[in-house]
Design a protein around this motif. Structure first.
Motif, PDB file in Angstrom:
ATOM      1  N   ASP A 136      65.693  13.243   1.099  1.00 36.50           N
ATOM      2  CA  ASP A 136      66.233  14.298   1.956  1.00 36.50           C
ATOM      3  C   ASP A 136      65.378  15.561   1.945  1.00 36.50           C
ATOM      4  OD1 ASP A 136      68.456  12.684   2.583  1.00 36.50           O
ATOM      5  OD2 ASP A 136      69.473  13.311   0.739  1.00 36.50           O
ATOM      6  N   GLU A 137      64.195  15.489   1.341  1.00 40.40           N
ATOM      7  CA  GLU A 137      63.314  16.655   1.249  1.00 40.40           C
ATOM      8  C   GLU A 137      62.393  16.683   2.469  1.00 40.40           C
ATOM      9  OE1 GLU A 137      62.389  20.005   0.264  1.00 40.40           O
ATOM     10  OE2 GLU A 137      63.536  19.051  -1.336  1.00 40.40           O
ATOM     11  N   GLU A 138      62.892  17.253   3.557  1.00 33.61           N
ATOM     12  CA  GLU A 138      62.158  17.215   4.820  1.00 33.61           C
ATOM     13  C   GLU A 138      60.914  18.102   4.823  1.00 33.61           C
ATOM     14  OE1 GLU A 138      64.859  18.091   7.945  1.00 33.61           O
ATOM     15  OE2 GLU A 138      66.040  16.249   7.657  1.00 33.61           O
ATOM     16  N   LEU A 139      60.811  19.032   3.879  1.00 32.06           N
ATOM     17  CA  LEU A 139      59.609  19.863   3.815  1.00 32.06           C
ATOM     18  C   LEU A 139      58.420  19.087   3.253  1.00 32.06           C
ATOM     19  CD1 LEU A 139      61.052  23.234   2.420  1.00 32.06           C
ATOM     20  CD2 LEU A 139      60.510  22.646   4.783  1.00 32.06           C
ATOM     21  N   ALA A 140      58.681  17.942   2.612  1.00 34.87           N
ATOM     22  CA  ALA A 140      57.604  17.136   2.033  1.00 34.87           C
ATOM     23  C   ALA A 140      56.948  16.288   3.111  1.00 34.87           C
ATOM     24  CB  ALA A 140      58.151  16.252   0.918  1.00 34.87           C
ATOM     25  N   LEU A 141      55.634  16.190   3.049  1.00 38.56           N
ATOM     26  CA  LEU A 141      54.867  15.393   4.009  1.00 38.56           C
ATOM     27  C   LEU A 141      55.220  13.918   3.847  1.00 38.56           C
ATOM     28  CD1 LEU A 141      52.539  15.027   6.073  1.00 38.56           C
ATOM     29  CD2 LEU A 141      50.978  14.944   4.118  1.00 38.56           C
ATOM     30  N   THR A 142      55.538  13.257   4.975  1.00 37.36           N
ATOM     31  CA  THR A 142      55.821  11.824   4.971  1.00 37.36           C
ATOM     32  C   THR A 142      54.530  11.073   5.256  1.00 37.36           C
ATOM     33  OG1 THR A 142      58.091  12.173   5.730  1.00 37.36           O
ATOM     34  CG2 THR A 142      57.161   9.977   6.028  1.00 37.36           C
ATOM     35  N   PHE A 143      54.095  10.239   4.320  1.00 34.65           N
ATOM     36  CA  PHE A 143      52.854   9.495   4.490  1.00 34.65           C
ATOM     37  C   PHE A 143      53.048   8.262   5.356  1.00 34.65           C
ATOM     38  CE2 PHE A 143      52.343  11.714   0.404  1.00 34.65           C
ATOM     39  CZ  PHE A 143      51.160  12.387   0.657  1.00 34.65           C
ATOM     40  N   GLN A 148      62.088   1.526   7.040  1.00 37.13           N
ATOM     41  CA  GLN A 148      62.694   2.692   7.699  1.00 37.13           C
ATOM     42  C   GLN A 148      63.024   3.826   6.719  1.00 37.13           C
ATOM     43  OE1 GLN A 148      66.043   1.090   9.872  1.00 37.13           O
ATOM     44  NE2 GLN A 148      64.735   0.343  11.529  1.00 37.13           N
ATOM     45  N   LYS A 149      62.433   3.801   5.538  1.00 36.76           N
ATOM     46  CA  LYS A 149      62.622   4.880   4.567  1.00 36.76           C
ATOM     47  C   LYS A 149      61.297   5.605   4.358  1.00 36.76           C
ATOM     48  CE  LYS A 149      66.435   2.681   2.050  1.00 36.76           C
ATOM     49  NZ  LYS A 149      66.907   2.204   0.719  1.00 36.76           N
ATOM     50  N   PRO A 150      61.324   6.943   4.286  1.00 42.43           N
ATOM     51  CA  PRO A 150      60.070   7.693   4.186  1.00 42.43           C
ATOM     52  C   PRO A 150      59.419   7.577   2.802  1.00 42.43           C
ATOM     53  CG  PRO A 150      61.931   9.192   4.026  1.00 42.43           C
ATOM     54  CD  PRO A 150      62.504   7.840   4.335  1.00 42.43           C
ATOM     55  N   HIS A 155      50.354   8.725  -5.321  1.00 38.67           N
ATOM     56  CA  HIS A 155      50.002   8.358  -6.702  1.00 38.67           C
ATOM     57  C   HIS A 155      48.497   8.527  -6.870  1.00 38.67           C
ATOM     58  CE1 HIS A 155      50.481   5.213 -10.181  1.00 38.67           C
ATOM     59  NE2 HIS A 155      49.962   6.366 -10.578  1.00 38.67           N
ATOM     60  N   LEU A 156      48.090   9.546  -7.625  1.00 36.15           N
ATOM     61  CA  LEU A 156      46.664   9.817  -7.814  1.00 36.15           C
ATOM     62  C   LEU A 156      46.003   8.817  -8.741  1.00 36.15           C
ATOM     63  CD1 LEU A 156      46.617  13.709  -8.251  1.00 36.15           C
ATOM     64  CD2 LEU A 156      46.249  12.366  -6.171  1.00 36.15           C
ATOM     65  N   GLY A 157      46.790   8.078  -9.483  1.00 40.27           N
ATOM     66  CA  GLY A 157      46.261   7.185 -10.507  1.00 40.27           C
ATOM     67  C   GLY A 157      46.803   7.588 -11.860  1.00 40.27           C
ATOM     68  N   ALA A 158      46.743   6.655 -12.821  1.00 44.30           N
ATOM     69  CA  ALA A 158      47.252   6.903 -14.174  1.00 44.30           C
ATOM     70  C   ALA A 158      48.711   7.353 -14.088  1.00 44.30           C
ATOM     71  CB  ALA A 158      46.378   7.911 -14.910  1.00 44.30           C
ATOM     72  N   VAL A 159      49.032   8.556 -14.601  1.00 41.16           N
ATOM     73  CA  VAL A 159      50.424   9.025 -14.611  1.00 41.16           C
ATOM     74  C   VAL A 159      50.569  10.306 -13.788  1.00 41.16           C
ATOM     75  CG1 VAL A 159      51.031   7.956 -16.805  1.00 41.16           C
ATOM     76  CG2 VAL A 159      49.960  10.203 -16.804  1.00 41.16           C
ATOM     77  N   ASP A 160      49.694  10.488 -12.798  1.00 39.45           N
ATOM     78  CA  ASP A 160      49.673  11.708 -11.993  1.00 39.45           C
ATOM     79  C   ASP A 160      50.110  11.417 -10.559  1.00 39.45           C
ATOM     80  OD1 ASP A 160      48.665  12.889 -14.245  1.00 39.45           O
ATOM     81  OD2 ASP A 160      46.585  12.834 -13.572  1.00 39.45           O
ATOM     82  N   PHE A 161      51.005  12.288 -10.036  1.00 43.81           N
ATOM     83  CA  PHE A 161      51.536  12.136  -8.691  1.00 43.81           C
ATOM     84  C   PHE A 161      51.478  13.479  -7.964  1.00 43.81           C
ATOM     85  CE2 PHE A 161      53.460   8.983 -11.409  1.00 43.81           C
ATOM     86  CZ  PHE A 161      53.435   7.821 -10.653  1.00 43.81           C
ATOM     87  N   VAL A 162      51.508  13.411  -6.630  1.00 43.50           N
ATOM     88  CA  VAL A 162      51.419  14.627  -5.817  1.00 43.50           C
ATOM     89  C   VAL A 162      52.442  14.570  -4.696  1.00 43.50           C
ATOM     90  CG1 VAL A 162      50.014  15.723  -4.007  1.00 43.50           C
ATOM     91  CG2 VAL A 162      49.073  15.402  -6.270  1.00 43.50           C
ATOM     92  N   ILE A 163      53.034  15.733  -4.421  1.00 42.18           N
ATOM     93  CA  ILE A 163      53.893  15.932  -3.250  1.00 42.18           C
ATOM     94  C   ILE A 163      53.310  17.114  -2.479  1.00 42.18           C
ATOM     95  CG2 ILE A 163      56.230  16.422  -2.428  1.00 42.18           C
ATOM     96  CD1 ILE A 163      57.159  15.464  -5.287  1.00 42.18           C
ATOM     97  N   TRP A 164      53.168  16.967  -1.155  1.00 43.07           N
ATOM     98  CA  TRP A 164      52.611  18.014  -0.298  1.00 43.07           C
ATOM     99  C   TRP A 164      53.748  18.620   0.517  1.00 43.07           C
ATOM    100  CZ3 TRP A 164      47.663  19.969   0.083  1.00 43.07           C
ATOM    101  CH2 TRP A 164      47.384  20.787   1.174  1.00 43.07           C
ATOM    102  N   LEU A 165      53.955  19.927   0.376  1.00 41.83           N
ATOM    103  CA  LEU A 165      55.110  20.577   0.991  1.00 41.83           C
ATOM    104  C   LEU A 165      54.692  21.638   2.001  1.00 41.83           C
ATOM    105  CD1 LEU A 165      57.022  21.095  -2.340  1.00 41.83           C
ATOM    106  CD2 LEU A 165      57.884  19.712  -0.483  1.00 41.83           C
ATOM    107  N   ASN A 166      55.426  21.718   3.090  1.00 39.99           N
ATOM    108  CA  ASN A 166      55.264  22.800   4.065  1.00 39.99           C
ATOM    109  C   ASN A 166      56.186  23.938   3.642  1.00 39.99           C
ATOM    110  OD1 ASN A 166      55.235  24.559   6.203  1.00 39.99           O
ATOM    111  ND2 ASN A 166      55.362  22.965   7.774  1.00 39.99           N
TER     112      ASN A 166
END
Length: 509
Positions: A136-143, A148-150, A155-166
């Motif tokens: 439900d986080e619509e500010l996050a970029l949908t890849f 039918q689920k965003p 996943h950058l690799g290893a144990v690192d993740f990224v979320i891109w927000l407007n």
């Protein structure tokens, strides 16, 4: 047409050739059959080429998927993130965005506990858990969309993740989301009957304030994450001050945490003597770090940085354990001496300090009165109300309290009267010049008089000469510490040293 039919035609060719009457019709039939065979072979080659192209296309599609997705979690990878953000910034370069970096900590323990294959399954489940939270986080970029689920997690690799927000409309959206993820996601996960525990740490870098390129933003977010992890209560948002925390400093603090568990640390001790009768009344401990590559490090090399970056509390806990254990050892040898330990302002802000001390006293069967805690005046200034409350709790516990470097800080006398301090230590910068400078003598005398008026005992640091000792006694200071009595030596030898000191004193009487 098949290879069997072609075989029959070729087999009948010698028989047909023996009948001259049938020569012309047979040639016509054979010509037709050969033409059909040729057409079949051409069609077969075309079908094979189509099949090969279809396989190549399928393989290319699979290769394209794996080049854009992590092979463990299946989530979009850094290359996918790079493509998406470049397109986004070209369309709307004036927007404000936030890169939220997430790192799973304590995952090495999961690897050791469950093995590589099972830990990969856990990693994929954690990634899915984070992505579900972003539904439900619509500010996050949908890849992309799956069933039918965003998909909003990279996943950058290893144990690192990224979320891109407007974040153009909500300035602190990334911070709120980071706090929510750190709080809600790390629930224990069951795997083969084991409860797998982990934590999430976050770091945030804002576009264009902290950088305009993805790699630059990632570097800044990593710095913010490390700072947020090391310094208790620090924001997870990047700040230019964090650039001062070099990789060398961050590595040193990581090594310090390891040093605590691997027993690379040792304690040195310097006795405090009643200058009137030369009886040892206490001993102050100093920490040393036997670094595997840097050699023996003094407290100045790492203690201030440990306090600044939030590593000081586990370090203090280790020192307190060693100190109380030494008090117990002295009691078993029928030797009496208090042990003094320096604590920082960060230690005073830990509510667990009282509980941990009570457990130590109980474990080693030591009276709290045998432990002295020393703190600097600066430790009282950060959060004075909370510091004062903690000092009163320590006093009720029975621990003796001393104020270090008295006369060099900024605490008011009115504030000091509110604290259950028993002793003050006069800084060695005053003591060293005591018998050489009238100014130093006047300042030292004023500090001693001030302390006595507050009904406080005075401990002089840096006593190196008999003349200084005698002058201090005449001025009303009765306890001294310095090279005149002993240089610092390893705490493990304190019991033997104390026995020898007492034996030498007995001979002189």
């Amino acid at each position: 047409m098949s290879y069997r039919l072609l075989y029959l035609v070729l087999l009948s060719w010698p028989l047909a050739a023996q009948s001259p009457q049938a020569e012309l019709p047979l040639l016509s039939v054979l010509s037709g059959l050969l033409l059909l065979c040729f057409i079949y072979l051409v069609k077969l080659k075309v079908d094979i080429n189509k099949l090969q192209k279809s396989r190549q296309k399928k393989q290319g599609s699979q290769l394209g998927f794996y080049s854009l997705h992590d092979d463990i979690s299946g989530f979009p990878n850094k290359f996918f993130l790079q493509q998406q953000t470049e397109q986004l910034l070209k369309r709307a370069p004036e927007q404000r965005y936030s890169l939220l970096l997430l790192k799973i900590s304590q995952f090495e323990q999961v690897n050791q506990l469950l093995g590589h294959s099972n830990s990969n399954l856990v990693l994929a489940q954690i990634a899915q858990r984070i992505n579900d939270h972003l539904a439900d986080e619509e500010l996050a970029l949908t890849f992309e969309f799956r069933q039918q689920k965003p998909t909003r997690l990279c996943h950058l690799g290893a144990v690192d993740f990224v979320i891109w927000l407007n974040c153009s409309d909500k300035e602190h959206a990334a911070e709120y989301l980071a706090d929510a993820l750190e709080r809600c996601i790390p629930e224990p996960m069951l795997m083969h009957g084991c409860a797998v525990e982990y934590q999430l740490h976050s770091g945030i870098a804002n576009y264009p304030e902290h950088g305009t390129q993805l790699n630059e933003l990632l570097e800044r977010a990593y710095l913010a994450l490390q700072h947020h992890n090391w310094v208790q209560g620090a924001s997870q948002v990047f700040h230019s001050d964090m650039l001062h925390y070099t990789n060398e400093k961050l590595t040193l603090m990581a090594e310090l945490r390891l040093a605590i568990t691997e027993r690379q640390l040792s304690l040195y001790v310097q006795p405090q003597v009643d200058m009137r009768n030369h009886q040892v009344v206490a001993a102050e401990v100093y920490i040393r770090w036997r670094h595997p590559t840097r050699g023996l490090l003094s407290p100045a090399s790492f203690v201030a940085l440990a306090e600044e970056m939030g590593v000081i509390y586990p370090l203090t806990q280790w020192v307190l354990n060693e100190a109380v254990a030494m008090i117990a050892k002295l009691q078993q040898a029928d030797l009496v001496s208090k042990i003094a330990v320096n604590i920082s302002s960060k230690d005073l802000l830990h509510d667990e300090l009282i509980d941990s001390l009570e457990q130590l006293f109980q474990r080693y069967q030591v009276k709290p009165q045998q432990l002295m805690l020393e703190l600097k005046e600066s430790a009282l200034l950060a959060e004075p109300d909370k510091a004062r409350a903690m000092l009163h709790r320590l006093h009720r516990l029975g621990v003796e309290l001393a104020l270090d470097d008295f006369g060099t800080g900024f605490s008011s006398l009115a504030y000091l009267r509110q604290l259950p301090i028993r002793h003050v230590k006069v800084d060695c910068s005053f003591i060293n010049e005591l018998h050489k400078s009238d100014v130093s003598a006047a300042v030292t005398g004023a500090i001693i008089d001030m302390a006595r008026n507050l009904d406080l005992g005075v401990i002089a640091e840096g006593v190196e000469e008999v003349e200084v000792e005698q002058k201090l006694v005449r001025m009303g200071c009765h306890r001294g510490q310095g090279f005149l009595y002993s240089r610092p030596f390893e705490l493990s030898g304190f019991a033997i040293w104390l026995k020898q000191w007492q034996a030498d004193r007995a001979k002189l009487q």
